[in-house]
Structures are given as C-alpha cells and as structure tokens.
Design an enzyme around this catalytic site. Sequence first.
Site, short mmCIF file in Angstrom:
data_model
loop_
_atom_site.label_atom_id
_atom_site.label_comp_id
_atom_site.label_asym_id
_atom_site.label_seq_id
_atom_site.Cartn_x
_atom_site.Cartn_y
_atom_site.Cartn_z
N HIS A 1 0.83 -1.21 0.00
CA HIS A 1 0.00 0.00 0.00
C HIS A 1 0.86 1.25 0.00
O HIS A 1 1.62 1.50 0.94
CB HIS A 1 -0.90 0.01 1.23
CG HIS A 1 -2.01 1.01 1.16
ND1 HIS A 1 -3.25 0.73 0.63
CD2 HIS A 1 -2.06 2.31 1.54
CE1 HIS A 1 -4.01 1.81 0.69
NE2 HIS A 1 -3.31 2.78 1.24
N ASP B 1 0.37 5.56 -1.20
CA ASP B 1 -0.64 6.55 -1.58
C ASP B 1 -0.12 7.68 -2.46
O ASP B 1 -0.66 8.79 -2.42
CB ASP B 1 -1.27 7.14 -0.32
CG ASP B 1 -2.40 6.28 0.23
OD1 ASP B 1 -3.37 6.04 -0.52
OD2 ASP B 1 -2.32 5.83 1.38
N GLU C 1 -8.82 1.54 -2.42
CA GLU C 1 -8.93 1.63 -0.97
C GLU C 1 -10.31 2.13 -0.59
O GLU C 1 -10.53 3.33 -0.43
CB GLU C 1 -7.85 2.54 -0.39
CG GLU C 1 -7.82 2.50 1.13
CD GLU C 1 -6.72 3.34 1.74
OE1 GLU C 1 -6.40 3.11 2.91
OE2 GLU C 1 -6.19 4.23 1.05
N HIS D 1 -13.34 2.15 3.89
CA HIS D 1 -12.27 3.00 4.40
C HIS D 1 -12.69 3.38 5.83
O HIS D 1 -13.07 2.51 6.61
CB HIS D 1 -12.01 4.19 3.49
CG HIS D 1 -10.72 4.88 3.80
ND1 HIS D 1 -10.64 6.16 4.28
CD2 HIS D 1 -9.44 4.43 3.76
CE1 HIS D 1 -9.38 6.48 4.50
NE2 HIS D 1 -8.63 5.45 4.20
N HIS E 1 -8.99 -1.81 7.32
CA HIS E 1 -10.00 -0.77 7.56
C HIS E 1 -11.38 -1.32 7.96
O HIS E 1 -12.23 -0.53 8.38
CB HIS E 1 -10.18 0.16 6.36
CG HIS E 1 -9.14 1.22 6.24
ND1 HIS E 1 -9.10 2.32 7.08
CD2 HIS E 1 -8.08 1.36 5.40
CE1 HIS E 1 -8.07 3.09 6.74
NE2 HIS E 1 -7.43 2.52 5.74
N HIS F 1 -2.61 -3.22 4.66
CA HIS F 1 -1.82 -2.33 5.53
C HIS F 1 -2.47 -2.28 6.91
O HIS F 1 -3.25 -1.40 7.22
CB HIS F 1 -1.66 -0.94 4.92
CG HIS F 1 -2.91 -0.19 4.61
ND1 HIS F 1 -3.93 -0.70 3.86
CD2 HIS F 1 -3.32 1.07 4.94
CE1 HIS F 1 -4.90 0.19 3.74
NE2 HIS F 1 -4.56 1.27 4.40
N ASP G 1 2.12 2.11 3.73
CA ASP G 1 1.22 3.27 3.77
C ASP G 1 2.00 4.58 3.67
O ASP G 1 1.58 5.61 4.19
CB ASP G 1 0.36 3.27 5.04
CG ASP G 1 -0.93 4.07 4.90
OD1 ASP G 1 -1.24 4.53 3.79
OD2 ASP G 1 -1.63 4.24 5.91
#
Length: 422
Positions: free
Chosen positions: A44, A46, A157, A184, A225, A246, A354
Amino acid sequence: MLARLTPALLAALTFALGPDAALAASPEATAEAALRAAPVWDGHNDVPEQLRDRRKDVLAGFDFADTTATADPAQKLDAMQTDLKRLRQGRVGAQFWSVYVSAMLDDQHAVQATLEQIDVMKRVIAANPRDMEFVTTAAGAEKAMKAGRIASLLGMEGGHSIGGSLGVLRQIYALGARYMTLTHFKNTAWADSATDAPAHNGLTDFGRDVVREMQRLGMLVDLSHVSAKTMTDALDVAKAPVIFSHSGAEAINGYARNVPDAVLDRLKANDGIIMVNFYPSYVSEPLRQWRANWTGEEARLKALYPGAPDTAKAGLAAWENANPKPVATLGQIADHIDHIVRRIGIAHVGLGGDFDGGSNGVAGMPDVSAYPALFTELARRGYSSADLQKLSNGNILRVLKAAEAYAAAHRGDPPVESPTTF
C-alpha cells in the site's frame, strides 16, 4: 580465515554457498542477501492521493525521479516520501499503488474519482518506462522484477469506489485494479468499517456478493480498515486467500484498525496474508494512548474555559510539556511482525507501509528508502534470509497466484448480478 578474505572473494563465497552461509553472523549481510534475492513487494502506497491533493492530477512539471523538494509549507504539506530514487534505495521491486478517493464522496463522484486516480497512476508509470511497469498478474510482476523494473499494480482503498455496483466492480477490474479494501474510515452501504459505528453487523447480503464476485474475478479481497465482524463475515464467504494490505496486530497496538488474534488465526486457515502497516498511531501503543489522553485533555479544558480559548490553549500546551509525545519506532514495527509470526507463522506476513498516506514520523522509517533498515533489524532478531524473502515478496506472490488460480478454476461461473439502483 574469513577475516583474510577480500570483499570480492567474500561476495563470491556468499554467492556460491548460499545467501546465509558465509555471513550468517551479520544482520546487514542477511538483509542484503534477502533483498537481492527477493526485493520488497509493498502492499500500500498513496502516491496517487498525493498527486490529487497537491497537483489535481496534473503531471506537467512533475518529476517522479526525486520528490524530496515537494514540501509546501503554505499548505502544511511535508515532502513526499516516495520517488524512484528512494524506491531503488529501499529495494522495492513491486508496489500496490492505492487509487484511494475520499469516503465522503457520494457514489457517482467516488466512481469518477477512482477512474481519475487509476488514470493518473497509469500515466506516472507510462512516463517512467525504464523504472516502472504496469502489471496485473503475479507472472507479470515476476517478469518485471526480473527485468529490474518496479512492478506496479493498482489497489482500490474503499468499497465506496464501486458506487454500490457489481458492474462497476467488474469494469474497474478490467482497468487493472487487483485488490479492493471493502471499506475505508466510514461504513459503506454494505459493510461496516473499523472506525465507524456499526450499521450492518458486518457484511450485508450484497457485501457477501461483493466478496464472491471479487474472488470470481481474481481480485484480492482486502480487509484492512474493516470491522472485526466484517473480517469474519468475509472469511466465512472467502474461497481464496484474502489480504490485509496495511494493518497491524491488535495484541501489540489496540487501535481498531489492527487485527485481533482470533482473526489472525482464521487468516492462517485461509492461507492469506497481513501486510504490516507503518502508521504511527497503529504501530505504537504508547502513542495511541497519548493521543487519546490529549483528546480528553483538550475536551476537558474547552469545557472548563468555554469563553476563554486562550486559557484552554495555554493549558493544553502546559499538558503537552508535562507529557511528551511518544515517538513510534522501527523496532515497534518489528514487534508487530514478531507477534504475527509467533501467532500464525512467517508464511502469512508482508509489508504495507502506507507511505504518502499517513506513515510519517516513525523513527528509523522516514520513507520508502528505509526497508533495508527494517530487514536488518529483523535479521538481528534472528530472521533468516529465507524468512525475509517470504516477508519481502514470497508470501504476497503466493497469495496473488492462489487468487488467480481460483478465478481460473471458476472462469465458467456466471457473474454475480444485482439490479441497478437508478
């Protein structure tokens, strides 16, 4: 005798006898051997979110070779944590790029934004063909890594990205997305999040169909999540391995985003993988407790001094001075890995840093260049090169291959259907 060997002869001996034979006593050498044999496949990152927030997905003038000068004090933005130079330093060979969009968007805008994020990351990959290659399969990832390029896969995500539509799910899979996190930070209309008040007691019937259809397609079901009940509901339905892209171990840090031991046990039975996250408040239990205490103290002072905000502010500053903020550390990340390995074995753990999505402030893990430091710490704790190769990419490679094999075996199954809603 080893002390009299030249570096060249020592390297040759290591190659001839195997990665651990010549330098087993050196954590640095064990880590280096593992990363040479199996570069990191991270679950993961971003970067697409950063491109949306900072540049509105406009890439003109953007240089992914080096992003260390991207800090923007006016917007209170730190420099990005990811670029090609540091990915190479970090020995990253494959990356799931997160095409995250805000869970606050309504369904139709979430779908549009997800398509835009897929587009922007594909454009970044296409602009850097010597270093990156867009792939959608385990075999493609292996081929790209062997060629020395960073195998680049896409992951969604948050289930809001499909707008409540299995048709949209299928089309986004066709565009290349290879995992979807079911929620999420907010519930969807069909699944409960770990950080929202329960609304469905886990998955709804439609949510179970989402899991079934993802696995029919060969898309990895990502349980980061989601609530613990959603985790167990998804595992009840799953016929192929699932992932946590993650997340950490709840036994080490009690944050709701982390995974309870009982779910880890079920993950082992499912033959899935948990990719350990570096987000400071999920890593460090002292930091999690400090943040909770800080929030409570802030609320207390505001209640005491509703008409004197400066007094409340000064009181909070005094509290902070008396209660220094703990710092999450690389060693605490290793603690999560240790716990998971002890609980369910080395075959079920990976890495999902992350970075550029909130993993700022971990001492020893400032950005994507720092993976060798983590591997050295793990080698210092007794992990062998073979162990570390499973952690770096062997486990996630196995899981993706299993998901693909399940989909191939069910290629003749009809798509799961649901009626349109407008």
